[in-house]
Design a protein around this motif. Sequence first.
Motif, PDB file in Angstrom:
ATOM      1  N   SER A  26       0.818  -1.196   0.000  1.00 10.76           N
ATOM      2  CA  SER A  26       0.000   0.000   0.000  1.00 10.76           C
ATOM      3  C   SER A  26       0.866   1.265   0.000  1.00 10.76           C
ATOM      4  O   SER A  26       0.584   2.225  -0.733  1.00 10.76           O
ATOM      5  CB  SER A  26      -0.917  -0.011   1.222  1.00 10.76           C
ATOM      6  OG  SER A  26      -1.816   1.066   1.206  1.00 10.76           O
ATOM      7  N   GLU A  29       2.693   1.776  -3.437  1.00 14.50           N
ATOM      8  CA  GLU A  29       1.769   2.156  -4.507  1.00 14.50           C
ATOM      9  C   GLU A  29       1.258   3.587  -4.366  1.00 14.50           C
ATOM     10  O   GLU A  29       0.795   4.183  -5.352  1.00 14.50           O
ATOM     11  CB  GLU A  29       0.594   1.181  -4.545  1.00 14.50           C
ATOM     12  CG  GLU A  29       0.986  -0.217  -5.020  1.00 14.50           C
ATOM     13  CD  GLU A  29      -0.154  -1.215  -4.955  1.00 14.50           C
ATOM     14  OE1 GLU A  29       0.018  -2.331  -5.472  1.00 14.50           O
ATOM     15  OE2 GLU A  29      -1.211  -0.886  -4.368  1.00 14.50           O
ATOM     16  N   ASN A  30       1.352   4.159  -3.160  1.00 17.59           N
ATOM     17  CA  ASN A  30       0.769   5.483  -2.936  1.00 17.59           C
ATOM     18  C   ASN A  30       1.780   6.602  -2.705  1.00 17.59           C
ATOM     19  O   ASN A  30       1.384   7.770  -2.627  1.00 17.59           O
ATOM     20  CB  ASN A  30      -0.198   5.415  -1.750  1.00 17.59           C
ATOM     21  CG  ASN A  30      -1.506   4.720  -2.111  1.00 17.59           C
ATOM     22  OD1 ASN A  30      -2.395   5.311  -2.707  1.00 17.59           O
ATOM     23  ND2 ASN A  30      -1.604   3.438  -1.762  1.00 17.59           N
ATOM     24  N   PRO A  32       4.053   9.455  -3.761  1.00 16.53           N
ATOM     25  CA  PRO A  32       4.014  10.243  -5.006  1.00 16.53           C
ATOM     26  C   PRO A  32       5.228   9.964  -5.898  1.00 16.53           C
ATOM     27  O   PRO A  32       6.367  10.245  -5.516  1.00 16.53           O
ATOM     28  CB  PRO A  32       4.017  11.690  -4.503  1.00 16.53           C
ATOM     29  CG  PRO A  32       3.493  11.617  -3.106  1.00 16.53           C
ATOM     30  CD  PRO A  32       3.980  10.317  -2.562  1.00 16.53           C
ATOM     31  N   LYS A  33       4.986   9.416  -7.083  1.00 12.62           N
ATOM     32  CA  LYS A  33       6.080   9.008  -7.971  1.00 12.62           C
ATOM     33  C   LYS A  33       6.731  10.204  -8.674  1.00 12.62           C
ATOM     34  O   LYS A  33       7.840  10.086  -9.190  1.00 12.62           O
ATOM     35  CB  LYS A  33       5.556   8.017  -9.026  1.00 12.62           C
ATOM     36  CG  LYS A  33       4.868   6.779  -8.446  1.00 12.62           C
ATOM     37  CD  LYS A  33       5.760   5.997  -7.519  1.00 12.62           C
ATOM     38  CE  LYS A  33       5.115   4.680  -7.055  1.00 12.62           C
ATOM     39  NZ  LYS A  33       3.917   4.867  -6.213  1.00 12.62           N
ATOM     40  N   SER A 324      -4.812  -1.328   3.413  1.00 13.32           N
ATOM     41  CA  SER A 324      -5.989  -0.634   2.888  1.00 13.32           C
ATOM     42  C   SER A 324      -7.073  -0.452   3.942  1.00 13.32           C
ATOM     43  O   SER A 324      -7.983   0.370   3.768  1.00 13.32           O
ATOM     44  CB  SER A 324      -6.553  -1.404   1.694  1.00 13.32           C
ATOM     45  OG  SER A 324      -6.926  -2.718   2.086  1.00 13.32           O
ATOM     46  N   PRO A 329      -3.944   5.828   8.256  1.00  9.04           N
ATOM     47  CA  PRO A 329      -4.231   6.647   7.075  1.00  9.04           C
ATOM     48  C   PRO A 329      -5.701   7.043   6.958  1.00  9.04           C
ATOM     49  O   PRO A 329      -6.018   8.130   6.452  1.00  9.04           O
ATOM     50  CB  PRO A 329      -3.794   5.762   5.900  1.00  9.04           C
ATOM     51  CG  PRO A 329      -3.750   4.377   6.442  1.00  9.04           C
ATOM     52  CD  PRO A 329      -3.410   4.500   7.884  1.00  9.04           C
ATOM     53  N   GLU A 333      -7.174  10.806   6.447  1.00 14.83           N
ATOM     54  CA  GLU A 333      -8.004  11.017   5.267  1.00 14.83           C
ATOM     55  C   GLU A 333      -9.306  11.707   5.662  1.00 14.83           C
ATOM     56  O   GLU A 333      -9.797  12.603   4.965  1.00 14.83           O
ATOM     57  CB  GLU A 333      -8.291   9.683   4.578  1.00 14.83           C
ATOM     58  CG  GLU A 333      -9.007   9.821   3.253  1.00 14.83           C
ATOM     59  CD  GLU A 333      -9.135   8.492   2.523  1.00 14.83           C
ATOM     60  OE1 GLU A 333      -9.303   8.523   1.294  1.00 14.83           O
ATOM     61  OE2 GLU A 333      -9.066   7.444   3.178  1.00 14.83           O
ATOM     62  N   PRO A 338      -5.205  13.353   2.118  1.00 16.84           N
ATOM     63  CA  PRO A 338      -5.257  12.097   1.350  1.00 16.84           C
ATOM     64  C   PRO A 338      -4.024  11.236   1.611  1.00 16.84           C
ATOM     65  O   PRO A 338      -2.970  11.731   2.045  1.00 16.84           O
ATOM     66  CB  PRO A 338      -5.298  12.577  -0.104  1.00 16.84           C
ATOM     67  CG  PRO A 338      -5.685  14.011  -0.044  1.00 16.84           C
ATOM     68  CD  PRO A 338      -5.190  14.528   1.264  1.00 16.84           C
ATOM     69  N   TYR A 339      -4.146   9.959   1.318  1.00 13.60           N
ATOM     70  CA  TYR A 339      -3.096   8.972   1.607  1.00 13.60           C
ATOM     71  C   TYR A 339      -1.739   9.381   1.019  1.00 13.60           C
ATOM     72  O   TYR A 339      -0.721   9.388   1.711  1.00 13.60           O
ATOM     73  CB  TYR A 339      -3.536   7.622   1.063  1.00 13.60           C
ATOM     74  CG  TYR A 339      -2.760   6.431   1.570  1.00 13.60           C
ATOM     75  CD1 TYR A 339      -1.792   6.547   2.561  1.00 13.60           C
ATOM     76  CD2 TYR A 339      -3.010   5.162   1.051  1.00 13.60           C
ATOM     77  CE1 TYR A 339      -1.102   5.434   3.015  1.00 13.60           C
ATOM     78  CE2 TYR A 339      -2.325   4.049   1.501  1.00 13.60           C
ATOM     79  CZ  TYR A 339      -1.367   4.194   2.473  1.00 13.60           C
ATOM     80  OH  TYR A 339      -0.686   3.094   2.917  1.00 13.60           O
ATOM     81  N   SER A 340      -1.702   9.735  -0.267  1.00 14.69           N
ATOM     82  CA  SER A 340      -0.424  10.081  -0.901  1.00 14.69           C
ATOM     83  C   SER A 340       0.202  11.310  -0.255  1.00 14.69           C
ATOM     84  O   SER A 340       1.421  11.364  -0.034  1.00 14.69           O
ATOM     85  CB  SER A 340      -0.617  10.317  -2.396  1.00 14.69           C
ATOM     86  OG  SER A 340      -0.900   9.107  -3.066  1.00 14.69           O
ATOM     87  N   GLU A 341      -0.619  12.296   0.060  1.00 18.96           N
ATOM     88  CA  GLU A 341      -0.099  13.495   0.733  1.00 18.96           C
ATOM     89  C   GLU A 341       0.415  13.153   2.125  1.00 18.96           C
ATOM     90  O   GLU A 341       1.440  13.688   2.571  1.00 18.96           O
ATOM     91  CB  GLU A 341      -1.187  14.560   0.818  1.00 18.96           C
ATOM     92  CG  GLU A 341      -0.714  15.855   1.482  1.00 18.96           C
ATOM     93  CD  GLU A 341      -1.808  16.886   1.658  1.00 18.96           C
ATOM     94  OE1 GLU A 341      -1.690  17.719   2.573  1.00 18.96           O
ATOM     95  OE2 GLU A 341      -2.801  16.841   0.891  1.00 18.96           O
TER      96      GLU A 341
END
Length: 353
Positions: A26, A29-30, A32-33, A324, A329, A333, A338-341
Amino acid sequence: MKKITAAVLFGGVSSEHEVSLQSAKSVIENIPKDKYDIVMLGITKAGRWLLYSGDTSALPSGEWEKDPNNKPAFISPDASVHGIVVQNGTSTEIIKIDVVFPVLHGANGEDGTMQGLLTLAQIPFVGCGCASSAVCMDKMFEKCILDAAKINQAKWDYTDITDYRSNPESVLDRVEKRLGYPIFVKPANAGSSVGITKAHNRAELTAAVETAGKHDRKIVFEETIKGQEIECAVLGNDDPIVSCCGEIIPCNEFYDYDAKYLAGRTKLQIPANLPEEKANEVRETAKRAYKLLGCRGLTRMDFFVREDGTVMLNEPNTIPGFTSISMYPKLFEACGIPYSELLDRILTYALEK
């Protein structure tokens, strides 16, 4: 702008190996790329370190270990290396690392050992430092500190498995008299409710001690608290922020490993069903305990709120679950992060400290 190279550590030699694999999938994948280049470094249950470049879908099942492109690799404690040493047959290469995210739950990952290695390597890392991680992981040490600071918690006792086996009746008599049934029995150093039993009588208590003793030589006993199970997430270094409160409504008798990760029927209520002043008390206590225990970066604080309204700290989790369905997280949220932030903020705090 040059990207930040972030190494995500996953797996590990602990009873929470499988949880780590779910969390790591998780997280990877989250992140920030557009800002981070991710290096995946896995640790098998046997303690072998492998540089992994495959798909994250292979992580939860453990299939990642069989990837033919895996290379033996490890983080060097030599500060001049500042990264990962990768073995390529008879030669080696170095991957320089800016920051490490140890998604390693439990022993050998959350207890100060990995934090000690990363401190020697002088590589910034996500989460609490060596001493704070060790204290928060060890329920006996943590409870002693909370008692000294007069932070409410359940009545408790402890024993060493060697001392227990030399005179079990004495220990059981003392614990029964002090706590009364039902009694929670826990290994001092384990997370995700691994090795925890709720004992309702002497026979169950005896079996519970043996179960906990398989995970740690120190065993903690706690009275049963009737009330709501409340969690909040803390984020930051010198001036941390605290999320709203969430409530756990377990599908089993208590929030055990099965209820957390396997059954899929546990309910998470965000925000928690608490009066505003009581939720604020939980959040204030969480922030106070966070600073008292020397936490940095992130920690999830778990509480009980008794039927009479008494707020009681259960325990801190310095590397909380990031699956998940994980509360950490989800809480932020609900607060608009948000998760990525959230992951970006966590990594930024690691670089700052």
